[in-house]
Every structure is written in C-alpha cells, then in structure tokens.
Design a protein around this motif. Structure first.
Motif, PDB file in Angstrom:
ATOM      1  N   VAL A  31       0.710  -1.074   0.040  1.00 40.94           N
ATOM      2  CA  VAL A  31      -0.074   0.004  -0.116  1.00 40.94           C
ATOM      3  C   VAL A  31       0.848   1.181   0.141  1.00 40.94           C
ATOM      4  O   VAL A  31       0.434   2.104  -0.700  1.00 40.94           O
ATOM      5  N   LYS A  32       2.031   1.268   0.844  1.00 39.67           N
ATOM      6  CA  LYS A  32       2.951   2.552   0.829  1.00 39.67           C
ATOM      7  C   LYS A  32       3.597   2.672  -0.260  1.00 39.67           C
ATOM      8  O   LYS A  32       3.757   3.769  -0.945  1.00 39.67           O
ATOM      9  N   LYS A  33       4.162   1.539  -1.114  1.00 40.08           N
ATOM     10  CA  LYS A  33       4.637   1.647  -2.379  1.00 40.08           C
ATOM     11  C   LYS A  33       3.573   2.131  -3.521  1.00 40.08           C
ATOM     12  O   LYS A  33       4.124   3.081  -4.332  1.00 40.08           O
ATOM     13  N   ASP A  34       2.387   1.595  -3.380  1.00 37.06           N
ATOM     14  CA  ASP A  34       1.327   2.229  -4.421  1.00 37.06           C
ATOM     15  C   ASP A  34       1.098   3.721  -4.246  1.00 37.06           C
ATOM     16  O   ASP A  34       0.889   4.455  -5.100  1.00 37.06           O
ATOM     17  N   GLU A  35       1.182   4.207  -3.042  1.00 41.69           N
ATOM     18  CA  GLU A  35       0.845   5.499  -2.471  1.00 41.69           C
ATOM     19  C   GLU A  35       1.983   6.406  -3.018  1.00 41.69           C
ATOM     20  O   GLU A  35       1.865   7.344  -3.635  1.00 41.69           O
ATOM     21  N   SER A  36       3.238   5.839  -3.025  1.00 37.27           N
ATOM     22  CA  SER A  36       4.376   6.589  -3.275  1.00 37.27           C
ATOM     23  C   SER A  36       4.470   6.618  -4.854  1.00 37.27           C
ATOM     24  O   SER A  36       4.723   7.663  -5.576  1.00 37.27           O
ATOM     25  N   LEU A  37       3.915   5.804  -5.525  1.00 37.38           N
ATOM     26  CA  LEU A  37       3.927   5.594  -7.127  1.00 37.38           C
ATOM     27  C   LEU A  37       2.866   6.684  -7.380  1.00 37.38           C
ATOM     28  O   LEU A  37       2.982   7.259  -8.467  1.00 37.38           O
ATOM     29  N   ASP A  38       1.677   6.721  -6.719  1.00 35.93           N
ATOM     30  CA  ASP A  38       0.753   7.452  -7.154  1.00 35.93           C
ATOM     31  C   ASP A  38       1.258   8.994  -7.041  1.00 35.93           C
ATOM     32  O   ASP A  38       0.840   9.786  -8.018  1.00 35.93           O
ATOM     33  N   LEU A  39       1.890   9.305  -6.099  1.00 29.94           N
ATOM     34  CA  LEU A  39       2.347  10.725  -5.898  1.00 29.94           C
ATOM     35  C   LEU A  39       3.283  11.071  -6.978  1.00 29.94           C
ATOM     36  O   LEU A  39       3.424  12.226  -7.479  1.00 29.94           O
ATOM     37  N   ILE A  40       4.220  10.135  -7.353  1.00 29.97           N
ATOM     38  CA  ILE A  40       5.250  10.313  -8.452  1.00 29.97           C
ATOM     39  C   ILE A  40       4.482  10.673  -9.781  1.00 29.97           C
ATOM     40  O   ILE A  40       5.004  11.526 -10.447  1.00 29.97           O
ATOM     41  N   GLU A  41       3.401   9.840  -9.784  1.00 31.43           N
ATOM     42  CA  GLU A  41       2.784   9.884 -11.348  1.00 31.43           C
ATOM     43  C   GLU A  41       1.886  11.257 -11.075  1.00 31.43           C
ATOM     44  O   GLU A  41       1.933  11.974 -12.255  1.00 31.43           O
ATOM     45  N   GLU A  42       1.424  11.871 -10.217  1.00 36.09           N
ATOM     46  CA  GLU A  42       0.897  13.034  -9.873  1.00 36.09           C
ATOM     47  C   GLU A  42       1.695  14.228 -10.381  1.00 36.09           C
ATOM     48  O   GLU A  42       1.660  15.118 -11.139  1.00 36.09           O
ATOM     49  N   ARG A  43       3.120  14.009  -9.974  1.00 36.26           N
ATOM     50  CA  ARG A  43       4.001  15.219 -10.037  1.00 36.26           C
ATOM     51  C   ARG A  43       4.488  15.042 -11.311  1.00 36.26           C
ATOM     52  O   ARG A  43       4.689  16.096 -11.891  1.00 36.26           O
ATOM     53  N   LEU A  44       4.696  14.088 -11.867  1.00 39.08           N
ATOM     54  CA  LEU A  44       5.004  13.698 -13.492  1.00 39.08           C
ATOM     55  C   LEU A  44       4.055  14.470 -14.403  1.00 39.08           C
ATOM     56  O   LEU A  44       4.221  15.213 -15.289  1.00 39.08           O
ATOM     57  N   GLU A  45       2.700  14.217 -13.951  1.00 34.07           N
ATOM     58  CA  GLU A  45       1.679  14.750 -14.892  1.00 34.07           C
ATOM     59  C   GLU A  45       1.717  16.314 -14.798  1.00 34.07           C
ATOM     60  O   GLU A  45       1.551  17.060 -15.652  1.00 34.07           O
ATOM     61  N   ARG A  46       1.904  16.930 -13.232  1.00 30.06           N
ATOM     62  CA  ARG A  46       2.098  18.260 -13.117  1.00 30.06           C
ATOM     63  C   ARG A  46       3.325  18.926 -13.923  1.00 30.06           C
ATOM     64  O   ARG A  46       3.120  20.009 -14.661  1.00 30.06           O
ATOM     65  N   LEU A  47       4.591  18.222 -14.147  1.00 33.41           N
ATOM     66  CA  LEU A  47       5.583  18.553 -14.834  1.00 33.41           C
ATOM     67  C   LEU A  47       5.382  18.718 -16.122  1.00 33.41           C
ATOM     68  O   LEU A  47       5.920  19.565 -17.041  1.00 33.41           O
ATOM     69  N   GLU A  48       4.484  17.604 -16.753  1.00 31.78           N
ATOM     70  CA  GLU A  48       4.355  17.512 -18.104  1.00 31.78           C
ATOM     71  C   GLU A  48       3.229  18.733 -18.490  1.00 31.78           C
ATOM     72  O   GLU A  48       3.437  19.356 -19.722  1.00 31.78           O
ATOM     73  N   GLU A  49       2.517  18.946 -17.745  1.00 33.72           N
ATOM     74  CA  GLU A  49       1.487  20.197 -18.020  1.00 33.72           C
ATOM     75  C   GLU A  49       2.236  21.373 -17.919  1.00 33.72           C
ATOM     76  O   GLU A  49       2.070  22.266 -18.942  1.00 33.72           O
ATOM     77  N   ALA A  50       3.324  21.623 -17.221  1.00 31.04           N
ATOM     78  CA  ALA A  50       3.882  22.955 -16.920  1.00 31.04           C
ATOM     79  C   ALA A  50       4.663  23.151 -18.273  1.00 31.04           C
ATOM     80  O   ALA A  50       4.963  24.115 -18.785  1.00 31.04           O
ATOM     81  N   ARG A  51       5.392  22.088 -18.734  1.00 31.18           N
ATOM     82  CA  ARG A  51       6.224  21.915 -19.817  1.00 31.18           C
ATOM     83  C   ARG A  51       5.324  22.050 -21.144  1.00 31.18           C
ATOM     84  O   ARG A  51       6.017  22.764 -22.102  1.00 31.18           O
ATOM     85  N   GLY A  52       4.165  21.849 -21.223  1.00 29.99           N
ATOM     86  CA  GLY A  52       3.216  21.967 -22.247  1.00 29.99           C
ATOM     87  C   GLY A  52       2.839  23.469 -22.482  1.00 29.99           C
ATOM     88  O   GLY A  52       2.385  23.947 -23.547  1.00 29.99           O
ATOM     89  N   ASN A  53       2.672  23.953 -21.397  1.00 26.47           N
ATOM     90  CA  ASN A  53       2.297  25.446 -21.102  1.00 26.47           C
ATOM     91  C   ASN A  53       3.353  26.213 -21.690  1.00 26.47           C
ATOM     92  O   ASN A  53       2.827  27.530 -21.561  1.00 26.47           O
ATOM     93  N   GLU A  54       4.583  25.778 -21.623  1.00 29.70           N
ATOM     94  CA  GLU A  54       5.592  26.938 -22.082  1.00 29.70           C
ATOM     95  C   GLU A  54       5.753  27.342 -23.533  1.00 29.70           C
ATOM     96  O   GLU A  54       5.426  26.618 -24.371  1.00 29.70           O
TER      97      GLU A  54
END
Length: 94
Positions: free
Chosen positions: A71-94
């Motif tokens: 469960v802790k690993k899955d939670e960590s993976l979810d957080l990483i995926e959310e951060r990656l999505e935000r970074l991709e969105e920020a890069r797409g807006n440049e």
C-alpha cells in the motif's frame, strides 16, 4: 503479548458523535519502518521455534506487514505519477 503484537494492535475508538473512527496501525508510516518491523517479526519468529500456533501468528503478522508495504509503495507511485503529470502540463504550457 509480545512487543510486536502490542504495536500492531488496531485501535477502534468511537468519536464524540458515536461513529467508529478508522482503525489505525501506529508507527508504520514509511517503508523503512515497515521493513524494520518485518525484521523484528523475523527475529521473534526464529526465536519462537517451530510451534504451530506461533508460526501461524507470525505468518499473519508478516502478511499484514507485506500488505502495508505494498500500500505504501502504491501510494508513493501515485504521488510520483501526479508530480510527473504536473511537470508535463507545465512543460506543455511553455
């Protein structure tokens, strides 16, 4: 009751409204804490010997700890995926 069992007791309290609170297992908030707890279970199980009741007890604790680690690993993976999505969105807006 041994130290590990005492730490893993799930506390079920009721709030002022009479509703049950969510059961909690304290102290297992990181993978390293879970890993340390698994080592403690291993050491206690090894010292307990081949008594069938004890084997079943420690097997149950190990299963619970393994599930908590997953469960802790899955939670960590979810957080990483959310951060990656935000970074991709920020890069797409440049």
């Amino acid at each position: 009751m041994n130290g590990i069992a005492q730490e893993l007791i799930i506390q079920k309290d009721t709030s002022d409204s009479g509703q049950k609170k969510i059961p909690r297992i304290r102290g297992l908030t990181s993978l390293s804490a879970i890993r340390k707890e698994i080592v403690k279970v291993y050491c206690e199980a090894k010292a307990a010997g081949a008594i069938p009741d004890k084997i079943t007890f420690y097997r149950g604790l190990t299963y619970i700890l393994s599930a908590a680690a997953q469960v802790k690993k899955d939670e960590s993976l979810d957080l990483i995926e959310e951060r990656l999505e935000r970074l991709e969105e920020a890069r797409g807006n440049e």
